[in-house]
Design an enzyme around this catalytic site. Structure first.
Site, PDB file in Angstrom:
ATOM      1  N   THR A   1       0.902  -1.113  -0.194  1.00 10.47           N
ATOM      2  CA  THR A   1       0.088  -0.037  -0.099  1.00 10.47           C
ATOM      3  C   THR A   1       0.844   1.312  -0.138  1.00 10.47           C
ATOM      4  OG1 THR A   1      -1.763  -1.078   0.982  1.00 10.47           O
ATOM      5  CG2 THR A   1      -1.855   1.076   1.394  1.00 10.47           C
TER       6      THR A   1
ATOM      7  N   THR B   1       1.614  -4.073   4.512  1.00 10.40           N
ATOM      8  CA  THR B   1       1.313  -4.454   5.859  1.00 10.40           C
ATOM      9  C   THR B   1       0.705  -5.794   6.293  1.00 10.40           C
ATOM     10  OG1 THR B   1      -0.831  -3.105   5.731  1.00 10.40           O
ATOM     11  CG2 THR B   1       1.117  -1.825   6.477  1.00 10.40           C
TER      12      THR B   1
ATOM     13  N   SER C   1       1.418  -7.537  -0.675  1.00  8.94           N
ATOM     14  CA  SER C   1       2.198  -8.474   0.100  1.00  8.94           C
ATOM     15  C   SER C   1       1.533  -9.818   0.330  1.00  8.94           C
ATOM     16  CB  SER C   1       2.519  -7.952   1.372  1.00  8.94           C
ATOM     17  OG  SER C   1       1.351  -7.712   2.151  1.00  8.94           O
TER      18      SER C   1
HETATM   19  N1  ASP Z   1      -2.733  -5.270   0.077  1.00  8.97           N
HETATM   20  C1  ASP Z   1      -1.641  -4.404   0.893  1.00  8.97           C
HETATM   21  C2  ASP Z   1      -0.274  -5.313   0.948  1.00  8.97           C
HETATM   22  O1  ASP Z   1      -0.354  -6.000   1.921  1.00  8.97           O
HETATM   23  C3  ASP Z   1      -2.088  -3.778   2.089  1.00  8.97           C
HETATM   24  C4  ASP Z   1      -1.205  -3.106   2.877  1.00  8.97           C
HETATM   25  O2  ASP Z   1      -0.087  -2.745   2.315  1.00  8.97           O
HETATM   26  O3  ASP Z   1      -1.391  -2.732   3.759  1.00  8.97           O
HETATM   27  O4  ASP Z   1       0.280  -5.089   0.082  1.00  8.97           O
END
Ligand code: ASP
Length: 352
Positions: free
Chosen positions: A43, A123, A90
């Site tokens: 993100t 995250t 991620s």
């Molecule tokens: N979908 C995102 C990821 O984990 C969520 C985030 O980065 O918070 O890449």
């Protein structure tokens, strides 16, 4: 010029100003400590068409280089080199990415000119990568995982400040000898214990039992204690490892179909983690299957779905101790890869 053209011209002006500000700040940065940013997407590198959209954006759109250049203040605290390892959301991380990150971190940290490594990451699974670094990177210099809850395009995006804080922490001597760290929302946490606890909130990273290690005030870290290490924390040398064994997680609940365990074992899974209820108290059917598998030397780890607290040893399975299911999965994969037997594996999870 119509209003949208004015807007675009303004945005271009701002972009070149930001780039110039970064270049100018970097010019005066010749004697600054060096930090390597390993960029993986998430993100923090996400983009949306709307500045108020914090859920339907696309992760992994901006490069690590763009993220660093968007924060001219970074050039005042460190001389940054960026390596783009991958650019994804991620949940798509794989063993191959973890191994590449670990090898890169070990390589850069062995270079006397590098003060620390920062990994930009989604995250959602940041805690898994952070733990993997904790178990496989050998250096007293810091490895810091950082992400964001809001995409780069959002009003009050949290990524830029999080990234600046991670880089400021990476060059600070007080961050040494603490294992891998995660920085988010002004808090510094230990990779071993931290977990994402909220799908939306900026304050998502917590360690329910152990708490945070310290906090960032602007770019200055304040640790609550001098460095301490996790008792009996294992280290795995993955410098020659190309892949890791398949390990899956089964959720535990009432009327669990214990046949799912047979299915996993029968389809090439080399170890299973059960996210059981409470202190991983499993149904009779599950206990019987685990006991049989155990007699053949097959590892099943009892972790908990509760989110906090220890899982203690019982007759059946390997107790996960303080490792949550997703972290237990990685430790189990590393232990199996090393050829550890059940007793040694238990000792990795919960040292005597
Ligand atoms: N979908 C995102 C990821 O984990 C969520 C985030 O980065 O918070 O890449």
């Amino acid at each position: 010029m119509n209003s949208s053209k004015w807007l675009m011209a303004g945005a271009l002006c701002l972009a070149s100003f930001t780039g110039a500000a970064y270049a100018q700040a970097k010019d005066t940065a010749k004697t600054l400590p060096k930090v390597v940013v390993l960029s993986t997407g998430g993100t923090i590198a996400g983009e949306s068409r709307s500045s108020t959209d914090t859920t339907n954006y696309t992760a992994g759109q901006r490069s690590g280089d763009q993220l660093v250049k968007a924060v001219p203040e970074i050039a005042k605290v460190a001389d940054v080199e960026v390596e783009q390892v991958v650019n994804i959301s991620s949940p798509n991380m794989q063993y191959s990415h973890l191994l590449a990150l670990s090898k890169a971190a070990n390589k850069y940290l062995a270079d006397p000119s590098v003060s620390g490594v920062v990994i930009t990451h989604g995250t959602s699974t940041a805690e898994e990568t952070a733990l993997f670094m904790d178990l496989t990177v050998k250096s007293s210099k810091p490895v810091i995982v950082v992400g964001a809850m809001r995409p780069a395009t959002a009003i009050s995006a949290d990524g830029p400040f999080n990234l600046l804080q991670a880089i400021a922490l990476a060059v600070h001597p007080s961050a040494r000898d603490r294992g891998a760290l995660l920085v988010s929302n002004d808090r510094i946490s230990s990779a071993m214990y931290v977990s994402k606890t909220n799908t939306q909130s900026l304050d998502t990273f917590q360690a329910a039992e152990q708490g945070h290690l310290g906090l960032m005030v602007g770019t200055k870290p304040y640790f609550y204690f001098t460095p301490a290490s996790v008792p009996g924390k294992p280290y795995f040398d993955v410098s020659k490892t190309e892949n890791l064994p398949k390990v899956e997680i089964l959720y535990g609940y009432i009327e669990n179909d214990a046949g799912m365990l047979d299915h996993l074992v029968g389809t090439g899974t080399k170890g299973v983690v059960v996210a059981g209820p409470g202190n991983s108290s499993l149904s009779k059917a599950m206990v019987e299957k685990i006991t049989k598998l155990q007699a053949d030397g097959y590892p099943v780890v009892r972790a908990t779905r509760v989110g906090a607290g220890i899982v203690t040893p019982k007759k059946e399975g390997i107790a996960a101790g303080f490792y949550n299911p997703q972290k237990a999965r990685l430790l189990l994969a590393l232990a199996i890869n090393e050829g550890a037997d059940l007793k040694k594996t238990q000792n990795y999870f919960l040292p005597d």
